[in-house]
Scaffold this motif. Structure first.
Motif, mmCIF file in Angstrom:
data_model
loop_
_atom_site.group_PDB
_atom_site.id
_atom_site.type_symbol
_atom_site.label_atom_id
_atom_site.label_comp_id
_atom_site.label_asym_id
_atom_site.label_seq_id
_atom_site.Cartn_x
_atom_site.Cartn_y
_atom_site.Cartn_z
ATOM 1 N N SER A 10 -5.492 -3.612 -3.302
ATOM 2 C CA SER A 10 -5.194 -2.006 -2.654
ATOM 3 C C SER A 10 -5.442 -1.059 -1.526
ATOM 4 C CB SER A 10 -4.036 -1.260 -3.379
ATOM 5 O OG SER A 10 -4.975 -0.819 -4.392
ATOM 6 N N SER A 11 -6.731 -1.224 -2.074
ATOM 7 C CA SER A 11 -7.584 -0.281 -0.590
ATOM 8 C C SER A 11 -8.221 -0.419 0.509
ATOM 9 C CB SER A 11 -8.074 0.540 -1.332
ATOM 10 O OG SER A 11 -9.299 0.168 -1.743
ATOM 11 N N SER A 48 0.850 -1.429 -0.143
ATOM 12 C CA SER A 48 0.046 -0.235 0.073
ATOM 13 C C SER A 48 1.111 1.127 0.085
ATOM 14 C CB SER A 48 -0.711 0.047 0.996
ATOM 15 O OG SER A 48 0.251 -0.038 2.396
ATOM 16 N N SER A 78 -4.048 -0.953 5.663
ATOM 17 C CA SER A 78 -2.894 -0.455 5.269
ATOM 18 C C SER A 78 -1.397 -0.964 6.317
ATOM 19 C CB SER A 78 -2.480 0.991 5.603
ATOM 20 O OG SER A 78 -3.669 1.370 7.007
#
Length: 294
Positions: free
Chosen positions: A204-205, A161, A208
């Motif tokens: 990917s979102s 990320s 984190s």
């Protein structure tokens, strides 16, 4: 020396054992998704193709505590959520607990339920964060915090990320993940990026990095708008406190919020800077150059 070698060998064997048996509980940040909601986690592990015992960790709605989300049965695509609470002992020591079961830390908790059933299943396989890009180290990075991921110059990394312009989350070939300075790596393109998967790009979102939130901000992730190496000399703001080794006079001691004058970029990725009449080197990861927009 013999005792140290034995200890090192035992730890290497333990890590190898964990890697061969599903997941390493000491690498729990590699399957920790702090930005994921209960609904998203439930949907992700509730997909028909997800195997029983697949799990991930995320933040609880209670600040400072976690949730463990586990795929427990195929019938009804059953997914369960368990609160991991802080457990403060009478002697002041800290641990964690699920229901009334206490553990000294998260790895011990995960390892316990690797061998034992929660409701209907044990923890068998961690849902790891998918990568979005492949990068190679342009400088050696030793890391200074627990959440950092050290790497060598030329080492290949998977980027998980890009939370902001300065720090990215990455994973190395051993499966260990952590934070890396964006300007110490070079993203690979074309044939060199053939490890990238469409799954990684699409997810990917979701998450984190864990436990390194103090390094993250709401800064735009578009690094094209930032010049990482401006023309020197230049003025920079210190982003973290740094107390170098007292026996190394070439290092500059700095505090968060101070302004330094950067005069030279060194070959090891550090900068030579001036502060209050003192001159010394400071890692790039501790500086943010001040621009006209600031």
């Amino acid at each position: 020396m013999a005792n140290f070698s034995f200890f090192f060998t035992q730890n290497q064997l333990l890590k190898t054992f964990f890697q061969m048996n599903g997941f390493d509980p000491f690498e729990w940040r590699s399957f920790y998704f702090p930005g994921m909601s209960r609904e998203d986690a439930h949907k992700l592990l509730g997909e028909p193709g997800v195997s029983i015992g697949t799990f991930l960790m995320r933040d609880s709605s209670r600040p400072g505590e976690y949730s463990l989300t586990v795929r427990e049965a195929d019938e009804g695509n059953t997914v369960c959520h368990y609160l991991i609470e802080r457990d403060v002992k009478e002697d002041g020591t800290n641990g964690v607990k699920i229901a009334n079961q206490s553990f000294p830390d998260i790895p011990a908790l995960l390892n316990h339920f690797k061998m034992r059933v929660l409701t209907e299943a044990s923890l068998l396989s961690a849902y790891k964060k998918p990568m979005v890009e492949v990068a190679v180290g342009t400088f050696k990075f030793t890391g200074e915090r627990e959440t950092d991921l050290p790497f060598e110059q030329g080492e290949r990394l998977q980027i998980l990320s890009k939370t902001n312009n300065d720090w990215w989350e990455a994973r190395n070939a051993l499966g260990t993940s952590g934070l890396v300075p964006a300007n110490y790596v070079q993203v690979q393109t074309g044939e060199f990026a053939n490890d990238r998967t469409s799954k990684g790009a699409s997810q990917s979102s979701i998450g984190s990095s864990g436990n390194g939130a103090e390094r993250f901000s709401s800064t735009s992730t578009n690094s094209d708008n930032v010049d990482p190496h401006p023309r020197l000399p230049a003025v920079a703001k210190v982003t973290f406190d740094r107390v170098p080794n007292a026996y190394d006079p070439t290092q500059l001691r700095v505090k968060k919020g101070q302004t330094v004058r950067v005069t030279q970029k060194l070959t090891n990725g550090m900068y030579k800077a001036e502060l209050d009449g003192q001159t010394g080197s400071v890692p790039f990861t501790y500086l943010r150059f001040i621009t006209a927009h600031d």
